[in-house]
Design a protein around this motif. Structure first.
Motif, PDB file in Angstrom:
ATOM      1  N   ARG A 281       8.753   7.866  -3.674  1.00 53.27           N
ATOM      2  CA  ARG A 281       7.890   7.239  -2.665  1.00 53.27           C
ATOM      3  C   ARG A 281       6.504   6.919  -3.228  1.00 53.27           C
ATOM      4  O   ARG A 281       5.879   5.932  -2.817  1.00 53.27           O
ATOM      5  CB  ARG A 281       7.769   8.150  -1.444  1.00 53.27           C
ATOM      6  CG  ARG A 281       9.041   8.187  -0.609  1.00 53.27           C
ATOM      7  CD  ARG A 281       8.866   9.005   0.658  1.00 53.27           C
ATOM      8  NE  ARG A 281      10.067   8.936   1.497  1.00 53.27           N
ATOM      9  CZ  ARG A 281      10.184   9.483   2.702  1.00 53.27           C
ATOM     10  NH1 ARG A 281       9.159  10.143   3.217  1.00 53.27           N
ATOM     11  NH2 ARG A 281      11.305   9.363   3.389  1.00 53.27           N
ATOM     12  N   LYS A 282       6.048   7.731  -4.166  1.00 55.84           N
ATOM     13  CA  LYS A 282       4.737   7.461  -4.762  1.00 55.84           C
ATOM     14  C   LYS A 282       4.730   6.151  -5.540  1.00 55.84           C
ATOM     15  O   LYS A 282       3.663   5.607  -5.855  1.00 55.84           O
ATOM     16  CB  LYS A 282       4.326   8.621  -5.672  1.00 55.84           C
ATOM     17  CG  LYS A 282       3.808   9.823  -4.884  1.00 55.84           C
ATOM     18  CD  LYS A 282       3.445  10.972  -5.785  1.00 55.84           C
ATOM     19  CE  LYS A 282       2.952  12.157  -4.943  1.00 55.84           C
ATOM     20  NZ  LYS A 282       2.761  13.365  -5.762  1.00 55.84           N
ATOM     21  N   GLY A 284       5.790   3.469  -4.277  1.00 51.37           N
ATOM     22  CA  GLY A 284       5.650   2.415  -3.281  1.00 51.37           C
ATOM     23  C   GLY A 284       6.953   1.707  -2.954  1.00 51.37           C
ATOM     24  O   GLY A 284       6.953   0.541  -2.567  1.00 51.37           O
ATOM     25  N   LEU A 446       4.490   1.133   4.281  1.00 52.11           N
ATOM     26  CA  LEU A 446       4.760   0.139   3.236  1.00 52.11           C
ATOM     27  C   LEU A 446       4.725  -1.294   3.765  1.00 52.11           C
ATOM     28  O   LEU A 446       4.669  -2.244   2.975  1.00 52.11           O
ATOM     29  CB  LEU A 446       6.143   0.384   2.621  1.00 52.11           C
ATOM     30  CG  LEU A 446       6.368   1.646   1.818  1.00 52.11           C
ATOM     31  CD1 LEU A 446       7.808   1.672   1.291  1.00 52.11           C
ATOM     32  CD2 LEU A 446       5.383   1.748   0.662  1.00 52.11           C
ATOM     33  N   LYS A 448       3.191  -3.979   4.560  1.00 48.71           N
ATOM     34  CA  LYS A 448       1.973  -4.789   4.444  1.00 48.71           C
ATOM     35  C   LYS A 448       2.378  -6.243   4.237  1.00 48.71           C
ATOM     36  O   LYS A 448       3.226  -6.544   3.385  1.00 48.71           O
ATOM     37  CB  LYS A 448       1.126  -4.335   3.256  1.00 48.71           C
ATOM     38  CG  LYS A 448       0.798  -2.843   3.249  1.00 48.71           C
ATOM     39  CD  LYS A 448      -0.103  -2.448   4.391  1.00 48.71           C
ATOM     40  CE  LYS A 448      -0.529  -0.979   4.252  1.00 48.71           C
ATOM     41  NZ  LYS A 448      -1.138  -0.479   5.487  1.00 48.71           N
ATOM     42  N   ASN A 458       5.833  -4.960  -2.885  1.00 49.10           N
ATOM     43  CA  ASN A 458       6.287  -4.133  -4.000  1.00 49.10           C
ATOM     44  C   ASN A 458       7.633  -3.467  -3.742  1.00 49.10           C
ATOM     45  O   ASN A 458       8.367  -3.154  -4.681  1.00 49.10           O
ATOM     46  CB  ASN A 458       5.230  -3.059  -4.290  1.00 49.10           C
ATOM     47  CG  ASN A 458       5.659  -2.134  -5.418  1.00 49.10           C
ATOM     48  OD1 ASN A 458       5.789  -2.566  -6.559  1.00 49.10           O
ATOM     49  ND2 ASN A 458       5.910  -0.868  -5.106  1.00 49.10           N
ATOM     50  N   TRP A 459       7.989  -3.264  -2.458  1.00 52.45           N
ATOM     51  CA  TRP A 459       9.187  -2.480  -2.147  1.00 52.45           C
ATOM     52  C   TRP A 459      10.476  -3.311  -2.137  1.00 52.45           C
ATOM     53  O   TRP A 459      11.565  -2.765  -1.942  1.00 52.45           O
ATOM     54  CB  TRP A 459       9.022  -1.751  -0.806  1.00 52.45           C
ATOM     55  CG  TRP A 459       8.776  -2.647   0.379  1.00 52.45           C
ATOM     56  CD1 TRP A 459       7.566  -3.047   0.872  1.00 52.45           C
ATOM     57  CD2 TRP A 459       9.763  -3.258   1.215  1.00 52.45           C
ATOM     58  NE1 TRP A 459       7.740  -3.881   1.945  1.00 52.45           N
ATOM     59  CE2 TRP A 459       9.079  -4.018   2.189  1.00 52.45           C
ATOM     60  CE3 TRP A 459      11.160  -3.238   1.238  1.00 52.45           C
ATOM     61  CZ2 TRP A 459       9.748  -4.748   3.176  1.00 52.45           C
ATOM     62  CZ3 TRP A 459      11.826  -3.970   2.230  1.00 52.45           C
ATOM     63  CH2 TRP A 459      11.119  -4.708   3.172  1.00 52.45           C
TER      64      TRP A 459
END
Length: 481
Positions: A281-282, A284, A446, A448, A458-459
């Motif tokens: 998760r860090k 992203g 996340l 955004k 990013n995800w």
């Protein structure tokens, strides 16, 4: 009349000759302003003035039925489109097997037919309502455009059912059509008719799961109704299936791209164990165990849409020639099912067992089995993405007894592998199997928005190809200032 091409000379595009049917045209034109009010109130919030690169049906010819262009969503030309009539079509199942398909509603089946049309119609605006805030957190303009395409086509599918209600059910049909605009997803006073359509869709992973699992239920229901002996319903559903395919594509590829990005990020960071959730998760991205939990939730909610495994209502609809099985004409049997049986999973003395039931009353179970087999193919494709990335993890469909609110297993707690738990054990383990509040908060953090053409959050990974073969930096949505 040319049923292939769509007449755009009236306010309501159609290929059913509305200009020659003054009564129905007037009724639909009277309903139209209420629909537009509903769209403005409950459609995509914040983007009604944006130009969106949408496809619009101009024909029902499978080879060239749509054109793409920029349009503001409130100006989208919603209309009434039926697949071409099949000359000499017959009823293919039930007591009326072999009789000519009906062009008018048989009086004895009127109430049952109307209810099926209303239930199908109610799901269409419900999903638009559930998804109305998602545009504000879209991970790209490509994804935003796909969301809006799904939304406008769900709106058109509502028109498809409303046409049938106005055309064939008189005053009752008009009242039912008005009620389709009165109900609201999640409303305490006037909720939508089916449970899954009152659930929130708070984030894009939920949206992708919904379009993969819940729209796939829609595909199965539409396929069954496309078999109907009531020919206008059959033709309506056959064309709806043409549009529905894109909705499932959005879900399948959306999850695939999410999974791919997670695997890439893990590899780049040297993380081998997908269960190191906090480390993943860090980066992203959404960890694979949380994607599995979301899968568990949406699959189980979608199973409930099939109703009880054993159902006299389903038997009556089949016997009456109103609703068939998935791909009915490809099945090798007598299409009456008088003496046939079908295996049904049941809870017997605290154990899950397979019991043979009359095939007529087990039609929901059979359709659900067809659905599960269809879902499994998509899950296999996601697993190939994970395998190719070299990550040791597999996504799985949970057991059909897991997290159920309808049917044989509604009063039990079961794990995703089908182990029965008592209330206390379930309370302890629930968050291992279903998204917790913390999981939801992480995913929402996340979300955004990314609105620069060609850029992606990013995800999630970019798609392999663009819509209508457009280049990667194409401006799919021109956001209004």
């Amino acid at each position: 009349m040319n049923y292939m091409n769509v007449d755009y000379s009236t306010r309501i595009p159609n290929n059913v000759g509305l200009t020659e049917d003054a009564r129905v045209l007037k009724a639909l034109e009277t309903w139209h302003p209420g629909y537009l009010d509903w769209w403005q109130d409950m459609g995509p919030e914040g983007f009604q003035q944006s130009l969106v690169y949408l496809r619009t049906a101009v024909s029902v010819d499978p080879k060239g039925w749509a054109k793409f262009d920029y349009v503001r969503m409130p100006e989208y030309r919603w209309g009434v489109l039926l697949a071409p009539a099949e000359e000499g079509r017959k009823v293919n199942f039930g007591q009326h097997l072999g009789e000519p398909a009906w062009q008018e509603v048989p009086g004895e089946h009127r109430a049952l037919l109307r209810r099926l049309i209303v239930i199908q119609g109610d799901t269409e605006p419900a999903s638009v309502e559930q998804q109305r805030h998602l545009g504000k957190t879209a991970p790209s303009l490509y994804d935003m455009r796909n969301l809006f395409q799904v939304n406008v086509e769900e709106g058109r599918h509502l028109w498809a059912m409303v046409y049938l209600l106005h055309k064939y059910f008189g005053r009752d049909g008009r009242e039912e059509a008005d009620d389709l605009l009165r109900r609201r997803s999640g409303s305490a006073e006037a909720p939508r008719m089916l449970g899954a359509f009152n659930e929130a869709t708070p984030d894009w992973l939920s949206f992708f799961m919904f379009t993969f699992f819940t729209d796939r239920d829609g595909k199965m229901q539409l396929e069954s109704l496309a078999q109907s002996g009531f020919d206008p319903l059959s033709r309506t559903c056959r064309f709806m299936l043409t549009e529905e395919a894109h909705h499932m594509f959005v879900g399948e590829t959306g999850i695939s791209r999410t999974v791919q990005r997670t695997c890439e990020a893990m590899k780049e960071a040297g993380i081998e164990d997908p269960n190191e959730i906090e480390k993943v998760r860090k980066l992203g991205v959404i960890d694979l165990p949380t994607i599995q939990k979301k899968l568990n939730l949406h699959y189980s909610l979608s199973l409930d849409l099939f109703g009880s495994e054993v159902s006299t209502n389903a038997a009556n609809a089949y016997n009456s020639g109103i609703k068939g099985r998935y791909q009915e004409t490809r099945i090798q049997d007598d299409h009456r099912l008088t003496n046939d049986t079908y295996p049904v999973l049941k809870l017997v003395d605290g154990e899950i067992k397979r019991v043979d039931e009359p095939a007529l009353t087990a039609l929901n179970m059979r359709l659900r089995d067809d659905y599960t087999a269809d879902c499994a193919k998509g899950v296999d494709r996601w697993n190939k993405v994970i395998e190719k990335a070299g990550v040791n993890f597999r996504l799985e469909l949970p057991h059909v007894a897991f997290h159920r609110h309808v049917g044989e297993f509604k009063d039990v707690h079961a794990t995703p592998t089908g182990v029965i738990l008592n209330d206390a054990e379930w309370a302890k383990q629930r968050d291992k199997y279903l998204p917790s509040k913390a999981d939801g908060d992480f995913i929402e953090a996340l979300m955004k928005p990314v609105t620069e053409p060609g850029k992606f959050a990013n995800w999630i990974s970019p798609p392999k190809v663009g819509i209508d073969n457009k280049p990667g930096d194409f401006e799919y949505v021109k956001i209004a200032a």
